[in-house]
Write a protein that holds these residues in place. Structure first.
Motif, PDB file in Angstrom:
ATOM      1  N   GLU A   1       0.829  -1.202   0.000  1.00  0.00           N
ATOM      2  CA  GLU A   1       0.000   0.000   0.000  1.00  0.00           C
ATOM      3  C   GLU A   1       0.863   1.251   0.000  1.00  0.00           C
ATOM      4  OE1 GLU A   1      -2.930   0.277   2.976  1.00  0.00           O
ATOM      5  OE2 GLU A   1      -4.155  -1.378   2.226  1.00  0.00           O
ATOM      6  N   CYS A   2       1.951   1.196   0.751  1.00  0.00           N
ATOM      7  CA  CYS A   2       2.851   2.356   0.819  1.00  0.00           C
ATOM      8  C   CYS A   2       3.486   2.610  -0.546  1.00  0.00           C
ATOM      9  CB  CYS A   2       3.916   2.116   1.875  1.00  0.00           C
ATOM     10  SG  CYS A   2       4.991   3.531   2.189  1.00  0.00           S
ATOM     11  N   ALA A   3       3.868   1.530  -1.244  1.00  0.00           N
ATOM     12  CA  ALA A   3       4.480   1.690  -2.568  1.00  0.00           C
ATOM     13  C   ALA A   3       3.466   2.225  -3.577  1.00  0.00           C
ATOM     14  CB  ALA A   3       5.048   0.353  -3.030  1.00  0.00           C
ATOM     15  N   ASP A   4       2.213   1.791  -3.478  1.00  0.00           N
ATOM     16  CA  ASP A   4       1.175   2.310  -4.375  1.00  0.00           C
ATOM     17  C   ASP A   4       1.001   3.812  -4.187  1.00  0.00           C
ATOM     18  OD1 ASP A   4       0.801  -0.206  -5.396  1.00  0.00           O
ATOM     19  OD2 ASP A   4      -0.927  -0.668  -4.101  1.00  0.00           O
ATOM     20  N   ALA A   5       1.032   4.256  -2.945  1.00  0.00           N
ATOM     21  CA  ALA A   5       0.907   5.695  -2.683  1.00  0.00           C
ATOM     22  C   ALA A   5       2.132   6.445  -3.181  1.00  0.00           C
ATOM     23  CB  ALA A   5       0.709   5.929  -1.187  1.00  0.00           C
ATOM     24  N   ALA A   6       3.318   5.827  -3.061  1.00  0.00           N
ATOM     25  CA  ALA A   6       4.535   6.491  -3.525  1.00  0.00           C
ATOM     26  C   ALA A   6       4.542   6.652  -5.035  1.00  0.00           C
ATOM     27  CB  ALA A   6       5.755   5.688  -3.081  1.00  0.00           C
ATOM     28  N   GLU A   7       3.902   5.724  -5.754  1.00  0.00           N
ATOM     29  CA  GLU A   7       3.846   5.819  -7.212  1.00  0.00           C
ATOM     30  C   GLU A   7       3.098   7.075  -7.673  1.00  0.00           C
ATOM     31  OE1 GLU A   7       5.186   4.060  -9.554  1.00  0.00           O
ATOM     32  OE2 GLU A   7       6.138   2.556  -8.285  1.00  0.00           O
ATOM     33  N   LYS A   8       2.264   7.628  -6.823  1.00  0.00           N
ATOM     34  CA  LYS A   8       1.472   8.801  -7.184  1.00  0.00           C
ATOM     35  C   LYS A   8       2.184  10.110  -6.868  1.00  0.00           C
ATOM     36  CE  LYS A   8      -2.745   6.180  -6.256  1.00  0.00           C
ATOM     37  NZ  LYS A   8      -3.968   6.074  -5.438  1.00  0.00           N
ATOM     38  N   SER A   9       3.456  10.028  -6.488  1.00  0.00           N
ATOM     39  CA  SER A   9       4.211  11.247  -6.171  1.00  0.00           C
ATOM     40  C   SER A   9       4.344  12.114  -7.408  1.00  0.00           C
ATOM     41  CB  SER A   9       5.595  10.887  -5.626  1.00  0.00           C
ATOM     42  OG  SER A   9       5.481  10.100  -4.454  1.00  0.00           O
ATOM     43  N   ALA A  10       4.468  13.428  -7.188  1.00  0.00           N
ATOM     44  CA  ALA A  10       4.501  14.372  -8.301  1.00  0.00           C
ATOM     45  C   ALA A  10       5.789  14.274  -9.102  1.00  0.00           C
ATOM     46  CB  ALA A  10       4.310  15.800  -7.767  1.00  0.00           C
TER      47      ALA A  10
ATOM     48  N   LYS B   1       9.918  12.502  -9.730  1.00  0.00           N
ATOM     49  CA  LYS B   1      10.678  11.262  -9.597  1.00  0.00           C
ATOM     50  C   LYS B   1      11.465  11.232  -8.288  1.00  0.00           C
ATOM     51  CE  LYS B   1      14.001   8.377 -12.070  1.00  0.00           C
ATOM     52  NZ  LYS B   1      14.860   8.258 -13.289  1.00  0.00           N
ATOM     53  N   ALA B   2      11.987  12.371  -7.883  1.00  0.00           N
ATOM     54  CA  ALA B   2      12.744  12.438  -6.631  1.00  0.00           C
ATOM     55  C   ALA B   2      11.838  12.139  -5.436  1.00  0.00           C
ATOM     56  CB  ALA B   2      13.391  13.810  -6.490  1.00  0.00           C
ATOM     57  N   GLU B   3      10.611  12.686  -5.456  1.00  0.00           N
ATOM     58  CA  GLU B   3       9.666  12.421  -4.365  1.00  0.00           C
ATOM     59  C   GLU B   3       9.277  10.943  -4.340  1.00  0.00           C
ATOM     60  OE1 GLU B   3       6.402  15.010  -4.945  1.00  0.00           O
ATOM     61  OE2 GLU B   3       7.483  16.824  -4.285  1.00  0.00           O
ATOM     62  N   LYS B   4       9.112  10.369  -5.525  1.00  0.00           N
ATOM     63  CA  LYS B   4       8.764   8.947  -5.600  1.00  0.00           C
ATOM     64  C   LYS B   4       9.884   8.076  -5.021  1.00  0.00           C
ATOM     65  CE  LYS B   4       7.820   5.333  -8.998  1.00  0.00           C
ATOM     66  NZ  LYS B   4       7.634   5.035 -10.441  1.00  0.00           N
ATOM     67  N   THR B   5      11.147   8.383  -5.378  1.00  0.00           N
ATOM     68  CA  THR B   5      12.287   7.610  -4.853  1.00  0.00           C
ATOM     69  C   THR B   5      12.379   7.719  -3.336  1.00  0.00           C
ATOM     70  OG1 THR B   5      13.484   7.968  -6.932  1.00  0.00           O
ATOM     71  CG2 THR B   5      14.772   7.292  -5.012  1.00  0.00           C
ATOM     72  N   ALA B   6      12.190   8.937  -2.822  1.00  0.00           N
ATOM     73  CA  ALA B   6      12.251   9.141  -1.375  1.00  0.00           C
ATOM     74  C   ALA B   6      11.112   8.415  -0.668  1.00  0.00           C
ATOM     75  CB  ALA B   6      12.214  10.630  -1.059  1.00  0.00           C
ATOM     76  N   ALA B   7       9.921   8.428  -1.271  1.00  0.00           N
ATOM     77  CA  ALA B   7       8.767   7.764  -0.656  1.00  0.00           C
ATOM     78  C   ALA B   7       8.956   6.245  -0.643  1.00  0.00           C
ATOM     79  CB  ALA B   7       7.491   8.134  -1.414  1.00  0.00           C
ATOM     80  N   LEU B   8       9.496   5.676  -1.721  1.00  0.00           N
ATOM     81  CA  LEU B   8       9.744   4.228  -1.751  1.00  0.00           C
ATOM     82  C   LEU B   8      10.803   3.819  -0.726  1.00  0.00           C
ATOM     83  CD1 LEU B   8       9.672   3.499  -5.595  1.00  0.00           C
ATOM     84  CD2 LEU B   8       8.012   2.758  -3.876  1.00  0.00           C
TER      85      LEU B   8
ATOM     86  N   ASN C   1      10.269   1.166   2.306  1.00  0.00           N
ATOM     87  CA  ASN C   1      11.167   0.029   2.532  1.00  0.00           C
ATOM     88  C   ASN C   1      11.697   0.019   3.953  1.00  0.00           C
ATOM     89  OD1 ASN C   1      12.545  -2.297   1.486  1.00  0.00           O
ATOM     90  ND2 ASN C   1      14.420  -1.103   1.498  1.00  0.00           N
ATOM     91  N   ALA C   2      11.954   1.186   4.496  1.00  0.00           N
ATOM     92  CA  ALA C   2      12.453   1.270   5.870  1.00  0.00           C
ATOM     93  C   ALA C   2      11.345   1.002   6.900  1.00  0.00           C
ATOM     94  CB  ALA C   2      13.069   2.649   6.114  1.00  0.00           C
ATOM     95  N   LYS C   3      10.107   1.322   6.535  1.00  0.00           N
ATOM     96  CA  LYS C   3       8.996   1.173   7.487  1.00  0.00           C
ATOM     97  C   LYS C   3       8.465  -0.245   7.545  1.00  0.00           C
ATOM     98  CE  LYS C   3       4.625   3.384   8.766  1.00  0.00           C
ATOM     99  NZ  LYS C   3       3.629   4.421   8.398  1.00  0.00           N
ATOM    100  N   PHE C   4       8.469  -0.943   6.407  1.00  0.00           N
ATOM    101  CA  PHE C   4       7.896  -2.286   6.337  1.00  0.00           C
ATOM    102  C   PHE C   4       8.953  -3.274   5.834  1.00  0.00           C
ATOM    103  CE2 PHE C   4       4.361   0.675   5.506  1.00  0.00           C
ATOM    104  CZ  PHE C   4       3.525   0.362   6.578  1.00  0.00           C
ATOM    105  N   ALA C   5       9.247  -4.305   6.643  1.00  0.00           N
ATOM    106  CA  ALA C   5      10.250  -5.308   6.277  1.00  0.00           C
ATOM    107  C   ALA C   5       9.641  -6.481   5.529  1.00  0.00           C
ATOM    108  CB  ALA C   5      10.960  -5.822   7.538  1.00  0.00           C
ATOM    109  N   GLY C   6       8.361  -6.766   5.758  1.00  0.00           N
ATOM    110  CA  GLY C   6       7.715  -7.907   5.128  1.00  0.00           C
ATOM    111  C   GLY C   6       7.125  -7.577   3.771  1.00  0.00           C
ATOM    112  N   ARG C   7       6.872  -8.640   2.997  1.00  0.00           N
ATOM    113  CA  ARG C   7       6.228  -8.499   1.699  1.00  0.00           C
ATOM    114  C   ARG C   7       5.054  -9.469   1.632  1.00  0.00           C
ATOM    115  NH1 ARG C   7       9.129  -4.958   2.311  1.00  0.00           N
ATOM    116  NH2 ARG C   7      10.741  -4.091   0.933  1.00  0.00           N
ATOM    117  N   ARG C   8       3.994  -9.065   0.950  1.00  0.00           N
ATOM    118  CA  ARG C   8       2.796  -9.899   0.870  1.00  0.00           C
ATOM    119  C   ARG C   8       3.068 -11.217   0.146  1.00  0.00           C
ATOM    120  NH1 ARG C   8      -1.917  -5.797  -1.265  1.00  0.00           N
ATOM    121  NH2 ARG C   8      -1.914  -4.330   0.499  1.00  0.00           N
TER     122      ARG C   8
END
Length: 207
Positions: free
Chosen positions: A42-51, A53-60, A64-71
């Motif tokens: 969900e966090c990555a989906d929200a990061a994809e909507k960043s305005a 490319k730099a904001e998107k990279t920072a959000a991803l 990655n730092a907030k969530f260690a697991g993957r679905r």
């Protein structure tokens, strides 16, 4: 009359102010209902909507730092430990303390296995090196032995016999020299001695 005009002029301002205050709570209400991402996806989906490319990279990176697991496809999550190059099944988007303890214990066992493997590899390499050294020594000994066999051994020169009696009969000698005349003189003397020395008579046999 002047008071009415003033009130009419003030009416639009009042309506505009009332509309602003009516819209402001609704916007705040929308922000209050906005839900935070529950996992990395969900966090990555929200990061994809960043305005940008730099904001998107920072959000991803933040996701990655907030969530260690993957679905997982069938439900639940997996955690990848790059130190062990292994994945672990976990219940939520991040390992629980109990799950993290098991991961750490697995890493300790992994280090022990790696240490044993390294020691076994070093022992095998040391044994192979010793065998190669022994083979090299044996080959060197064979080469040295072959070289010694090929080298001719010098033959000792026979010593010249100085004694007269040891001279061979067929050896040449200088005529008139004592070494050549003495054997003949010795034989003549022996013959003369035999003439003057009678042969002893044998004792008569008793009847």
């Amino acid at each position: 009359m002047s008071d009415v005009v003033a009130s009419r002029r003030a009416a639009p301002l009042f309506v505009a102010a009332a509309g602003f205050f009516l819209l402001t709570p609704s916007h705040a209400h929308a922000q209050w209902w906005k839900r935070a991402p529950v996992d990395f996806e969900e966090c990555a989906d929200a990061a994809e909507k960043s305005a940008t490319k730099a904001e998107k990279t920072a959000a991803l990176a933040e996701c990655n730092a907030k969530f260690a697991g993957r679905r997982k496809a069938g439900g639940g999550y997996t955690y990848y430990d790059f130190l062990q190059d292994r994945t672990f099944d976990i219940a939520g988007p991040n390992p629980t303390p109990e799950e993290q303890k098991k991961i750490d214990e697995s890493y300790t066992a992994y280090l022990a296995d790696q240490r044993r493997s390294n020691e076994a590899a070093q022992a095998m390499a040391r044994q192979q090196r010793e065998q190669q050294e022994q083979q090299a020594q044996r080959l060197q000994q064979v080469v040295l032995r072959s070289e010694v066999e090929r080298v001719p051994v010098p033959v000792e020169r026979p010593k010249v016999q100085q004694s007269v009696g040891a001279r061979s009969k067929g050896a040449p000698c200088t005529k008139g020299s004592f070494s050549c005349e003495w054997p003949r003189l010795s034989e003549s003397l022996n013959e003369i001695k035999k003439l003057f020395s009678p042969t002893p008579s044998k004792p008569a046999k008793k009847s």
